[in-house]
Scaffold this active site. Sequence first.
Site, short mmCIF file in Angstrom:
data_model
loop_
_atom_site.label_atom_id
_atom_site.label_comp_id
_atom_site.label_asym_id
_atom_site.label_seq_id
_atom_site.Cartn_x
_atom_site.Cartn_y
_atom_site.Cartn_z
N HIS A 1 0.83 -1.22 0.00
CA HIS A 1 0.00 0.00 0.00
C HIS A 1 0.86 1.27 0.00
CE1 HIS A 1 -3.58 -2.34 0.36
NE2 HIS A 1 -3.30 -2.79 1.56
N ASP B 1 -2.74 -10.81 -1.95
CA ASP B 1 -3.34 -10.27 -0.72
C ASP B 1 -4.81 -9.97 -0.98
OD1 ASP B 1 -2.22 -8.85 2.02
OD2 ASP B 1 -3.95 -7.77 1.21
N HIS C 1 -6.34 -7.34 -0.21
CA HIS C 1 -6.51 -5.93 -0.60
C HIS C 1 -5.73 -5.60 -1.87
CE1 HIS C 1 -7.08 -6.24 3.82
NE2 HIS C 1 -8.16 -5.56 3.51
#
Length: 249
Positions: free
Chosen positions: A101, A138, A140
């Site tokens: 991220h 993942d 996300h």
Amino acid sequence: MQKIPVIYSDIFLTDYRTVDCESPDRVTEIYYDIKGMADFIEPEPCTDSDLRLCHTERIIELVRKSDAYNAASLAVGGAIKAAEVALATPSFALVRPPGHHAGRDFNGGFCFFNNMAIAMKRLLRDGKIERVLIIDIDLHYGNGTEDIVRGDKGISFWNVDGATRDEFFRDLEGAVRIASGFDIVGCSAGFDTYIKDWGGLLNTGDFRRVGAMIASSNRRFFSILEGGYYIPDLGINVRAYMEGIQEVM
Ligand SMILES: [Zn+2]
């Protein structure tokens, strides 16, 4: 069975904690469950020039002032090490904090620097490879990775998606099908798709299948730990994933 090189340091247990769920216990649990099958390698911190491959000075300075800096720069160094080792044999970076991220000029979601993107840019810069594929499993979306690699002709990014277990595997099959056309494959290995974790999708045996599928798609392959927050089973899930890799080594 051949042991798997695992890049690890106790520095990843630093309690810089951003939120309670991203706890050092994640790494401790994994360490104990995989130690019988791992050849541990101690990483070295990355350099500022490594960080500049993917991040702005603003982000670098922001993290430098935080208590996560030592762990974050060592996680990048660990990712670079895993990528270099993977030129010869599949490897796993058991690092913390995660990275997917973290974008060029932003970070968040428990991430500080983008371990995966920096590792791949280092291999490319050093001329060791020309085309890389990043597969993000993942739960996300790897928005930071996408932000950094967008427009880079040397790097392809495949974020595996799916609202059900079947959809997840169908999408992963798509990534695996193209993976042999690249010089190396890196997996952003998050385990929060687990049935008892936030994603509620995959069981422990499924992680074994995921590891085997990706490892058999390209003999140059490494993984970097991203998410995974159901701590009681996190270690056995990573072990299952690594056993899948071992099967095809
Ligand atoms: Zn996640």
